[in-house]
Design a protein around this motif. Structure first.
Motif, PDB file in Angstrom:
ATOM      1  N   GLU B 162       0.848  -1.197   0.000  1.00 44.67           N
ATOM      2  CA  GLU B 162       0.000   0.000   0.000  1.00 44.67           C
ATOM      3  C   GLU B 162       0.886   1.250   0.000  1.00 44.67           C
ATOM      4  N   THR B 163       0.350   2.359  -0.494  1.00 45.11           N
ATOM      5  CA  THR B 163       1.126   3.595  -0.590  1.00 45.11           C
ATOM      6  C   THR B 163       1.575   4.062   0.799  1.00 45.11           C
ATOM      7  N   PRO B 164       2.897   4.244   0.993  1.00 41.66           N
ATOM      8  CA  PRO B 164       3.339   4.733   2.302  1.00 41.66           C
ATOM      9  C   PRO B 164       2.712   6.092   2.589  1.00 41.66           C
ATOM     10  N   GLY B 165       2.236   6.292   3.805  1.00 38.96           N
ATOM     11  CA  GLY B 165       1.670   7.583   4.175  1.00 38.96           C
ATOM     12  C   GLY B 165       0.197   7.728   3.839  1.00 38.96           C
ATOM     13  N   LEU B 166      -0.319   6.888   2.929  1.00 37.49           N
ATOM     14  CA  LEU B 166      -1.762   6.934   2.637  1.00 37.49           C
ATOM     15  C   LEU B 166      -2.371   5.598   3.059  1.00 37.49           C
ATOM     16  N   GLY B 167      -2.449   4.637   2.127  1.00 46.86           N
ATOM     17  CA  GLY B 167      -2.990   3.334   2.484  1.00 46.86           C
ATOM     18  C   GLY B 167      -2.130   2.626   3.518  1.00 46.86           C
ATOM     19  N   GLY B 168      -0.831   2.887   3.460  1.00 48.07           N
ATOM     20  CA  GLY B 168       0.092   2.269   4.414  1.00 48.07           C
ATOM     21  C   GLY B 168      -0.221   2.631   5.851  1.00 48.07           C
ATOM     22  N   GLU B 169      -1.011   3.693   6.037  1.00 50.12           N
ATOM     23  CA  GLU B 169      -1.362   4.133   7.392  1.00 50.12           C
ATOM     24  C   GLU B 169      -2.301   3.168   8.112  1.00 50.12           C
ATOM     25  N   ILE B 170      -2.801   2.125   7.420  1.00 46.39           N
ATOM     26  CA  ILE B 170      -3.608   1.137   8.149  1.00 46.39           C
ATOM     27  C   ILE B 170      -2.778   0.477   9.235  1.00 46.39           C
ATOM     28  N   LYS B 171      -1.438   0.563   9.110  1.00 43.19           N
ATOM     29  CA  LYS B 171      -0.570  -0.043  10.127  1.00 43.19           C
ATOM     30  C   LYS B 171      -0.359   0.884  11.314  1.00 43.19           C
ATOM     31  N   SER B 172      -0.803   2.160  11.195  1.00 42.34           N
ATOM     32  CA  SER B 172      -0.517   3.128  12.254  1.00 42.34           C
ATOM     33  C   SER B 172      -1.428   2.903  13.460  1.00 42.34           C
ATOM     34  N   ASP B 173      -0.918   3.263  14.632  1.00 45.98           N
ATOM     35  CA  ASP B 173      -1.705   3.116  15.858  1.00 45.98           C
ATOM     36  C   ASP B 173      -2.971   3.953  15.783  1.00 45.98           C
ATOM     37  N   LYS B 174      -2.856   5.122  15.148  1.00 49.06           N
ATOM     38  CA  LYS B 174      -3.998   6.026  15.072  1.00 49.06           C
ATOM     39  C   LYS B 174      -5.206   5.338  14.430  1.00 49.06           C
ATOM     40  N   PHE B 175      -4.934   4.590  13.362  1.00 44.12           N
ATOM     41  CA  PHE B 175      -6.030   3.885  12.682  1.00 44.12           C
ATOM     42  C   PHE B 175      -6.483   2.673  13.497  1.00 44.12           C
ATOM     43  N   LYS B 176      -5.520   1.901  13.974  1.00 44.53           N
ATOM     44  CA  LYS B 176      -5.850   0.649  14.663  1.00 44.53           C
ATOM     45  C   LYS B 176      -6.589   0.888  15.984  1.00 44.53           C
ATOM     46  N   ASP B 177      -6.180   1.970  16.703  1.00 49.11           N
ATOM     47  CA  ASP B 177      -6.771   2.203  18.022  1.00 49.11           C
ATOM     48  C   ASP B 177      -8.263   2.511  17.938  1.00 49.11           C
ATOM     49  N   GLN B 178      -8.715   2.958  16.774  1.00 45.78           N
ATOM     50  CA  GLN B 178     -10.154   3.234  16.619  1.00 45.78           C
ATOM     51  C   GLN B 178     -11.011   1.998  16.847  1.00 45.78           C
ATOM     52  N   PHE B 179     -10.431   0.813  16.566  1.00 43.23           N
ATOM     53  CA  PHE B 179     -11.221  -0.417  16.624  1.00 43.23           C
ATOM     54  C   PHE B 179     -11.496  -0.868  18.057  1.00 43.23           C
ATOM     55  N   ILE B 180     -10.673  -0.385  19.002  1.00 44.37           N
ATOM     56  CA  ILE B 180     -10.778  -0.879  20.368  1.00 44.37           C
ATOM     57  C   ILE B 180     -12.152  -0.552  20.946  1.00 44.37           C
ATOM     58  N   GLY B 181     -12.811  -1.592  21.481  1.00 46.66           N
ATOM     59  CA  GLY B 181     -14.112  -1.387  22.116  1.00 46.66           C
ATOM     60  C   GLY B 181     -15.290  -1.427  21.160  1.00 46.66           C
ATOM     61  N   LYS B 182     -15.022  -1.511  19.855  1.00 47.00           N
ATOM     62  CA  LYS B 182     -16.136  -1.594  18.897  1.00 47.00           C
ATOM     63  C   LYS B 182     -16.778  -2.973  18.990  1.00 47.00           C
ATOM     64  N   LYS B 183     -18.019  -3.092  18.492  1.00 42.70           N
ATOM     65  CA  LYS B 183     -18.725  -4.371  18.584  1.00 42.70           C
ATOM     66  C   LYS B 183     -19.106  -4.885  17.201  1.00 42.70           C
ATOM     67  N   ILE B 184     -19.045  -6.225  17.027  1.00 43.03           N
ATOM     68  CA  ILE B 184     -19.343  -6.792  15.713  1.00 43.03           C
ATOM     69  C   ILE B 184     -20.788  -7.310  15.632  1.00 43.03           C
ATOM     70  N   PHE B 185     -21.528  -7.287  16.753  1.00 42.28           N
ATOM     71  CA  PHE B 185     -22.947  -7.679  16.715  1.00 42.28           C
ATOM     72  C   PHE B 185     -23.791  -6.516  17.224  1.00 42.28           C
ATOM     73  N   ASP B 186     -25.012  -6.338  16.661  1.00 38.62           N
ATOM     74  CA  ASP B 186     -25.893  -5.289  17.184  1.00 38.62           C
ATOM     75  C   ASP B 186     -26.711  -5.827  18.363  1.00 38.62           C
TER      76      ASP B 186
END
Lengths: 218, 245
Positions: B162-186
Motif C-alpha cells: 500500500e502507498t506509504p503515508g496513505l494506504g500504508g497508514e492502516i498499520k498506524s496506531d492512530k487507525f488501529k486504536d479506533q477499533f478498540i471497544g467496537k462491537k461486531i454484533f448489534d
C-alpha cells in the motif's frame, strides 16, 4: 590480472580517490547522469528504507563491477550483456536473501524494490562504461563511488520527504507537538512520488548553481 | 574472435556456477528466514491482543506465555484440532496459510482456519487472522475479540504494497486504536462486522457508530479493502463465533 602494475600504483592514489568521490558530486549518477531515477522516487518516502536501499545498491554496484572486471578478458562480447545480467541478478538475489534473513522488518518495507535493483540503470551503465575496460580495484572503487553518489541523493530526498511528509526523521518525531496544536499539518503531497521528482529537480538546480561547469552549452 | 563453442561453454559454466552459488546461499539462510517469518506472525497475533512490549527478540517466549490454545476450525465452526503444548510454532493452526485456505473457500473446496486463544490478566481473548486485498496488493491482519466474542480488544494490519503515508497508514496506531471497544454484533445479536466509513463515523446514525471506524483520507480503496476483509473473513468465522458466544 596484472598484479605488478597494481603494486606500482598505491591503492588509494589520487586517481583512485577520484573514482570514489567523483560520482558523489561532479559525476553523480542521479543528478548528472540522470540514471536510477525510478527507484529514487519509490523508496524515499522514509529515511530508513532509503538508507538500506542505498547500502544494497552500493554493495551490488561495487561487487558486480569487481566480478565483471575480473572476468572482462574472457567475456565473449556477443553475450556480454547477458553475462552482466547474470552477475547482477545473482548479487541482487543474494542481497535480498540476506536482508530477509537478518533485517526482516526493513526487507518487508522495501518489498519488491530490492529485486528491482537488477534493473537499476546505474549498475549496467557502470559495468558497460567502466568495469569492462578497467582493472578490478579501480572498478570496485568506481562501483562503490557510484553507489555512494546514488545513496547520498536518496538520503537527501528522503530527509526532506520524511521531515515534511511525516514530521519524523528516521522514525523519530522531530516536529514538536506544539506546532501541530498551532495548526501545522504534515504535507501528504510529500509522501507521493511526484514530490520526490521535484525534490530531485531542486537538488539538480542547487548543484548546478554551485558547479557552473555542469551547465550544458546553450 | 570467440567461437560459438566457446560462447556456449562460457554461458553454461557461468549459469551453473551462479545457480550453485545462489542455491547454497538459499539453503544456508533458510532457517533464519523461516524463523523471522514465524516471529513476525507471532508479533502480529500478540499485537492484536494488545500485549505490551513485544519485539522480535522476545516474541517467542511471549507467545508461549500468552497463547494458551491454537485451534483449527472447519467451515461449520467445529474445532478439529487443538494445540496447547509448548512448541507453539509447531501447531497445525500456526502453519495454516490463510491465502491457501481462503482460496479454497472461494472455490468451494474444503478449508480450515486457525483461531488463537490468548489469556491476558485472566481474560480470554480470541484472535482471528484475516486476509484480503488493498489497492496495490494483499493486505492482512488479526482481530482480537474479548471472551463475549463481540467486543474488539485490538487489531493488527499488514500490507504488501500500500502507498506509504496513505494506504500504508492502516498499520498506524492512530487507525488501529479506533477499533478498540467496537462491537461486531448489534443489540438484536445480528452480525454487523465493523464498517470502515468514508467521511467519518459521524455520518452514521448514533446507534451504529459502535460498529464503525473512520476511513483513512486519501486512501479510500485501501479503506474499502479493510472493510471488505473484516466483513468477509469474520463472516467465514461466524459459525465458530456463534457457537462459542
Amino acid at each position: 590480472m596484472s598484479t605488478e602494475k597494481m603494486e606500482k600504483e598505491p591503492l588509494f592514489s589520487a586517481k583512485n580517490i577520484k573514482l570514489l568521490t567523483g560520482p558523489v558530486n561532479m559525476n553523480n549518477p542521479i543528478t548528472v547522469q540522470v540514471l536510477g531515477i525510478c527507484s529514487a522516487l519509490a523508496v524515499t518516502a522514509k529515511m530508513k528504507p532509503a538508507l538500506v536501499m542505498a547500502l544494497a545498491v552500493m554493495i551490488v554496484t561495487g561487487f558486480s563491477n569487481l566480478v565483471i572486471s575480473l572476468l572482462r578478458n574472457g567475456i565473449p562480447p556477443r553475450i556480454r550483456i547477458i553475462v552482466q545480467l547474470v552477475v547482477v541478478a545473482a548479487l541482487v538475489i543474494l542481497v535480498d536473501q540476506i536482508l530477509k534473513a537478518f533485517v526482516y522488518d526493513v526487507s518487508k518495507q522495501l518489498s519488491v524494490f530490492v529485486g528491482l535493483i537488477i534493473t537499476n540503470c546505474i549498475i549496467m551503465g557502470r559495468l558497460e562504461a567502466f568495469a569492462m575496460g578497467n582493472k578490478p580495484w579501480p572498478s570496485f572503487l568506481d562501483g562503490i563511488g557510484n553507489g555512494l553518489g546514488y545513496g547520498l541523493i536518496l538520503l537527501i530526498v528522503a530527509f526532506f520527504r520524511e521531515l515534511f511528509g511525516s514530521g519524523t526523521i528516521l522514525g523519530y518525531e522531530v516536529v514538536p507537538q506544539s506546532l501541530y496544536h498551532a495548526g501545522y499539518e504534515n504535507n501528504g503531497m510529500m509522501i507521493l512520488p511526484p514530490m520526490a521528482l521535484i525534490t530531485v529537480g531542486v537538488i539538480i538546480w542547487v548543484q548546478r548553481y554551485y558547479n557552473r561547469e555542469l551547465l550544458e552549452d546553450k | 574472435m570467440y567461437s560459438n563453442g566457446y560462447i556456449f561453454r562460457y554461458a553454461a559454466i557461468l549459469v551453473v556456477l551462479a545457480a550453485a552459488f545462489l542455491s547454497l546461499a538459499s539453503v544456508l539462510l533458510k532457517p533464519f528466514q523461516e524463523r523471522n517469518k514465524a516471529i513476525d506472525k507471532m508479533e502480529g497475533i500478540l499485537s492484536a491482543a494488545r500485549v505490551e512490549g513485544v519485539n522480535a527478540n522476545n516474541a517467542i517466549p511471549y507467545f508461549d506465555k500468552y497463547i494458551v490454545d491454537e485451534q483449527v476450525v472447519n467451515a461449520k465452526g467445529e474445532v478439529v484440532n487443538s494445540y496447547t503444548q509448548n512448541q507453539k510454532d509447531k501447531a497445525q493452526a500456526f502453519n495454516l496459510d490463510m491465502k491457501v485456505e481462503l482460496y479454497n473457500k472461494a472455490h468451494n473446496k474444503p478449508f480450515q482456519l486457525p483461531v488463537y486463544i490468548a489469556e491476558k490478566e485472566g481474560q480470554k481473548i480470541y484472535i482471528f487472522p484475516m486476509r484480503g486485498t488493498g489497492l496495490w496488493g494483499a493486505i492482512w491482519g488479526n482481530i482480537a475479540l474479548s471472551s463475549d466474542l463481540n467486543t474488539v480488544i485490538g487489531v493488527y494490519f499488514g500490507d504488501a504494497s500500500e502507498t506509504p503515508g496513505l494506504g500504508g497508514e492502516i498499520k498506524s496506531d492512530k487507525f488501529k486504536d479506533q477499533f478498540i471497544g467496537k462491537k461486531i454484533f448489534d443489540n438484536e445479536g445480528k452480525f454487523t462486522s465493523i464498517e470502515v466509513v468514508k467521511g467519518g463515523i459521524q455520518k452514521l446514525p448514533a446507534g451504529d457508530r459502535i460498529h464503525g471506524v473512520d476511513a483513512l483520507s486519501g486512501a479510500t480503496l485501501t479503506s474499502n479493502g479493510v472493510n471488505d476483509m473484516l466483513k468477509n473473513v469474520l463472516g467465514i468465522y461466524l459459525p465458530y463465533i456463534e457457537k462459542n458466544r
